[in-house]
Motif scaffolding. Structure first.
Motif, PDB file in Angstrom:
ATOM      1  N   MET A   6       0.840  -1.194   0.000  1.00 12.26           N
ATOM      2  CA  MET A   6       0.000   0.000   0.000  1.00 12.26           C
ATOM      3  C   MET A   6       0.874   1.243   0.000  1.00 12.26           C
ATOM      4  SD  MET A   6      -3.006   0.788   2.666  1.00 12.26           S
ATOM      5  CE  MET A   6      -3.337   2.468   3.120  1.00 12.26           C
ATOM      6  N   PRO A   7       0.571   2.221  -0.864  1.00 12.77           N
ATOM      7  CA  PRO A   7       1.398   3.430  -0.907  1.00 12.77           C
ATOM      8  C   PRO A   7       1.241   4.254   0.378  1.00 12.77           C
ATOM      9  CG  PRO A   7      -0.499   3.661  -2.340  1.00 12.77           C
ATOM     10  CD  PRO A   7      -0.506   2.254  -1.834  1.00 12.77           C
ATOM     11  N   PRO A   8       2.297   4.892   0.817  1.00 15.24           N
ATOM     12  CA  PRO A   8       2.240   5.676   2.057  1.00 15.24           C
ATOM     13  C   PRO A   8       1.497   6.995   1.874  1.00 15.24           C
ATOM     14  CG  PRO A   8       4.401   5.891   1.060  1.00 15.24           C
ATOM     15  CD  PRO A   8       3.642   4.881   0.233  1.00 15.24           C
ATOM     16  N   PRO A   9       1.063   7.597   2.982  1.00 17.42           N
ATOM     17  CA  PRO A   9       0.427   8.917   2.902  1.00 17.42           C
ATOM     18  C   PRO A   9       1.310   9.897   2.134  1.00 17.42           C
ATOM     19  CG  PRO A   9       0.218   8.043   5.111  1.00 17.42           C
ATOM     20  CD  PRO A   9       1.140   7.113   4.365  1.00 17.42           C
ATOM     21  N   GLY A  10       0.667  10.734   1.344  1.00 14.34           N
ATOM     22  CA  GLY A  10       1.389  11.710   0.535  1.00 14.34           C
ATOM     23  C   GLY A  10       1.662  11.250  -0.886  1.00 14.34           C
ATOM     24  N   THR A  11       1.512   9.948  -1.153  1.00 19.00           N
ATOM     25  CA  THR A  11       1.745   9.438  -2.498  1.00 19.00           C
ATOM     26  C   THR A  11       0.702  10.000  -3.459  1.00 19.00           C
ATOM     27  OG1 THR A  11       2.664   7.361  -1.651  1.00 19.00           O
ATOM     28  CG2 THR A  11       1.899   7.360  -3.933  1.00 19.00           C
ATOM     29  N   ALA A  12       1.166  10.646  -4.518  1.00 20.79           N
ATOM     30  CA  ALA A  12       0.262  11.182  -5.537  1.00 20.79           C
ATOM     31  C   ALA A  12      -0.269  10.035  -6.384  1.00 20.79           C
ATOM     32  CB  ALA A  12       0.984  12.199  -6.401  1.00 20.79           C
ATOM     33  N   LEU A  13      -1.588  10.025  -6.583  1.00 19.86           N
ATOM     34  CA  LEU A  13      -2.217   8.988  -7.393  1.00 19.86           C
ATOM     35  C   LEU A  13      -2.487   9.482  -8.810  1.00 19.86           C
ATOM     36  CD1 LEU A  13      -4.675   7.700  -4.666  1.00 19.86           C
ATOM     37  CD2 LEU A  13      -2.533   6.645  -5.391  1.00 19.86           C
ATOM     38  N   CYS A  14      -3.158  10.616  -8.930  1.00 17.85           N
ATOM     39  CA  CYS A  14      -3.439  11.208 -10.237  1.00 17.85           C
ATOM     40  C   CYS A  14      -4.048  12.590 -10.033  1.00 17.85           C
ATOM     41  CB  CYS A  14      -4.395  10.330 -11.055  1.00 17.85           C
ATOM     42  SG  CYS A  14      -6.076  10.241 -10.411  1.00 17.85           S
ATOM     43  N   ARG A  15      -4.180  13.324 -11.105  1.00 18.65           N
ATOM     44  CA  ARG A  15      -4.893  14.598 -11.044  1.00 18.65           C
ATOM     45  C   ARG A  15      -6.389  14.293 -10.939  1.00 18.65           C
ATOM     46  NH1 ARG A  15      -2.758  19.010 -11.084  1.00 18.65           N
ATOM     47  NH2 ARG A  15      -4.650  20.091 -11.812  1.00 18.65           N
ATOM     48  N   LEU A  16      -7.093  15.091 -10.187  1.00 17.54           N
ATOM     49  CA  LEU A  16      -8.527  14.897 -10.026  1.00 17.54           C
ATOM     50  C   LEU A  16      -9.233  14.954 -11.372  1.00 17.54           C
ATOM     51  CD1 LEU A  16     -10.966  14.532  -8.169  1.00 17.54           C
ATOM     52  CD2 LEU A  16     -11.033  17.017  -7.912  1.00 17.54           C
ATOM     53  N   ASP A  17      -8.803  15.842 -12.248  1.00 19.33           N
ATOM     54  CA  ASP A  17      -9.460  15.969 -13.550  1.00 19.33           C
ATOM     55  C   ASP A  17      -9.161  14.807 -14.500  1.00 19.33           C
ATOM     56  OD1 ASP A  17      -6.868  16.633 -14.357  1.00 19.33           O
ATOM     57  OD2 ASP A  17      -7.334  18.736 -14.723  1.00 19.33           O
ATOM     58  N   ALA A  18      -8.341  13.845 -14.069  1.00 16.96           N
ATOM     59  CA  ALA A  18      -8.083  12.641 -14.863  1.00 16.96           C
ATOM     60  C   ALA A  18      -9.176  11.589 -14.654  1.00 16.96           C
ATOM     61  CB  ALA A  18      -6.718  12.047 -14.505  1.00 16.96           C
ATOM     62  N   ILE A  19     -10.103  11.867 -13.725  1.00 16.47           N
ATOM     63  CA  ILE A  19     -11.204  10.946 -13.442  1.00 16.47           C
ATOM     64  C   ILE A  19     -12.502  11.629 -13.853  1.00 16.47           C
ATOM     65  CG2 ILE A  19     -12.341   9.519 -11.692  1.00 16.47           C
ATOM     66  CD1 ILE A  19      -9.855  10.056  -9.921  1.00 16.47           C
ATOM     67  N   ASP A  20     -13.247  10.998 -14.747  1.00 12.69           N
ATOM     68  CA  ASP A  20     -14.544  11.544 -15.139  1.00 12.69           C
ATOM     69  C   ASP A  20     -15.460  11.624 -13.922  1.00 12.69           C
ATOM     70  OD1 ASP A  20     -13.803  11.711 -17.804  1.00 12.69           O
ATOM     71  OD2 ASP A  20     -14.643   9.758 -18.317  1.00 12.69           O
ATOM     72  N   ASP A  21     -16.480  12.456 -14.020  1.00 11.05           N
ATOM     73  CA  ASP A  21     -17.475  12.579 -12.948  1.00 11.05           C
ATOM     74  C   ASP A  21     -18.859  12.361 -13.554  1.00 11.05           C
ATOM     75  OD1 ASP A  21     -19.019  13.179 -10.762  1.00 11.05           O
ATOM     76  OD2 ASP A  21     -18.196  15.177 -10.433  1.00 11.05           O
ATOM     77  N   PRO A  22     -19.434  11.170 -13.434  1.00 11.50           N
ATOM     78  CA  PRO A  22     -18.954  10.026 -12.671  1.00 11.50           C
ATOM     79  C   PRO A  22     -17.905   9.230 -13.452  1.00 11.50           C
ATOM     80  CG  PRO A  22     -21.092   9.516 -13.607  1.00 11.50           C
ATOM     81  CD  PRO A  22     -20.783  10.946 -13.971  1.00 11.50           C
ATOM     82  N   GLY A  23     -17.064   8.546 -12.695  1.00 14.06           N
ATOM     83  CA  GLY A  23     -16.023   7.724 -13.296  1.00 14.06           C
ATOM     84  C   GLY A  23     -15.166   7.065 -12.237  1.00 14.06           C
ATOM     85  N   ALA A  24     -14.263   6.215 -12.684  1.00 12.31           N
ATOM     86  CA  ALA A  24     -13.398   5.481 -11.764  1.00 12.31           C
ATOM     87  C   ALA A  24     -12.059   5.206 -12.428  1.00 12.31           C
ATOM     88  CB  ALA A  24     -14.061   4.173 -11.331  1.00 12.31           C
ATOM     89  N   LYS A  25     -11.052   4.976 -11.602  1.00 12.81           N
ATOM     90  CA  LYS A  25      -9.702   4.710 -12.096  1.00 12.81           C
ATOM     91  C   LYS A  25      -9.000   3.772 -11.128  1.00 12.81           C
ATOM     92  CE  LYS A  25      -5.689   7.183 -13.914  1.00 12.81           C
ATOM     93  NZ  LYS A  25      -5.723   6.405 -15.148  1.00 12.81           N
ATOM     94  N   GLY A  26      -8.414   2.710 -11.651  1.00 20.69           N
ATOM     95  CA  GLY A  26      -7.719   1.726 -10.829  1.00 20.69           C
ATOM     96  C   GLY A  26      -6.219   1.964 -10.775  1.00 20.69           C
ATOM     97  N   PHE A  27      -5.607   1.448  -9.703  1.00 22.42           N
ATOM     98  CA  PHE A  27      -4.162   1.582  -9.481  1.00 22.42           C
ATOM     99  C   PHE A  27      -3.622   0.280  -8.926  1.00 22.42           C
ATOM    100  CE2 PHE A  27      -6.171   5.646  -9.017  1.00 22.42           C
ATOM    101  CZ  PHE A  27      -5.368   6.500  -9.744  1.00 22.42           C
ATOM    102  N   VAL A  28      -2.417  -0.086  -9.368  1.00 25.91           N
ATOM    103  CA  VAL A  28      -1.730  -1.277  -8.856  1.00 25.91           C
ATOM    104  C   VAL A  28      -0.354  -0.848  -8.391  1.00 25.91           C
ATOM    105  CG1 VAL A  28      -0.829  -3.566  -9.400  1.00 25.91           C
ATOM    106  CG2 VAL A  28      -2.981  -2.803 -10.437  1.00 25.91           C
ATOM    107  N   PHE A  29       0.008  -1.255  -7.192  1.00 29.08           N
ATOM    108  CA  PHE A  29       1.323  -0.968  -6.629  1.00 29.08           C
ATOM    109  C   PHE A  29       1.993  -2.287  -6.272  1.00 29.08           C
ATOM    110  CE2 PHE A  29      -1.349   2.670  -5.761  1.00 29.08           C
ATOM    111  CZ  PHE A  29      -0.547   3.731  -6.134  1.00 29.08           C
ATOM    112  N   GLY A  30       3.281  -2.371  -6.531  1.00 28.28           N
ATOM    113  CA  GLY A  30       4.052  -3.555  -6.162  1.00 28.28           C
ATOM    114  C   GLY A  30       3.689  -4.768  -6.992  1.00 28.28           C
ATOM    115  N   GLY A  31       4.165  -5.919  -6.531  1.00 31.82           N
ATOM    116  CA  GLY A  31       3.905  -7.176  -7.229  1.00 31.82           C
ATOM    117  C   GLY A  31       4.049  -8.346  -6.279  1.00 31.82           C
ATOM    118  N   GLY A  32       3.649  -9.504  -6.741  1.00 34.93           N
ATOM    119  CA  GLY A  32       3.735 -10.714  -5.919  1.00 34.93           C
ATOM    120  C   GLY A  32       2.967 -10.567  -4.622  1.00 34.93           C
TER     121      GLY A  32
END
Length: 119
Positions: A6-32
């Motif tokens: 899990m990314p730590p506090p402060g980690t930038a995920l994306c710009r708010l305007d990169a997500i439609d309203d309504p809309g959704a966006k997934g993220f994957v961190f790390g592996g295994g």
């Protein structure tokens, strides 16, 4: 709540305007064993974050990238078993996990950027 990868506090995920309203966006961190999946959902100007894991089967909700919402974009849907969740709180209203909830994550929007937050 902390999970492996899990990314730590402060980690930038994306710009708010990169997500439609309504809309959704997934993220994957790390592996295994350190792989962590989450998603953001935006609706009526608000953005929320959830762990990308169905409380029924513990599988990701999306089969196709960023496809977390029903066709009418009013609920979150699990693509595996068609369970439906309220956008505002992740509560399952129908399906095999009815009465359970998605795991909510703390986020914040700072200067138009959605970031992980400390609770």
């Amino acid at each position: 709540m902390t999970r492996p990868g899990m990314p730590p506090p402060g980690t930038a995920l994306c710009r708010l305007d990169a997500i439609d309203d309504p809309g959704a966006k997934g993220f994957v961190f790390g592996g295994g064993t350190q792989r962590f999946e989450m998603f953001l959902v935006r609706n009526d100007g608000a953005v929320r974050a959830y762990v990308n894991e169905c409380p029924h089967a513990l599988t990701p909700l999306d089969i196709w990238p960023d496809r977390f919402l029903t066709q009418d974009e009013t609920k979150i849907v699990c693509a595996t078993h068609a369970a439906l969740f309220r956008i505002e709180d992740g509560f399952c209203t129908s399906g095999p996990c009815a009465g359970k909830s998605l795991e909510k994550l703390a986020i914040e929007v700072v200067d138009g950027v959605v970031r992980m937050a400390a609770k």
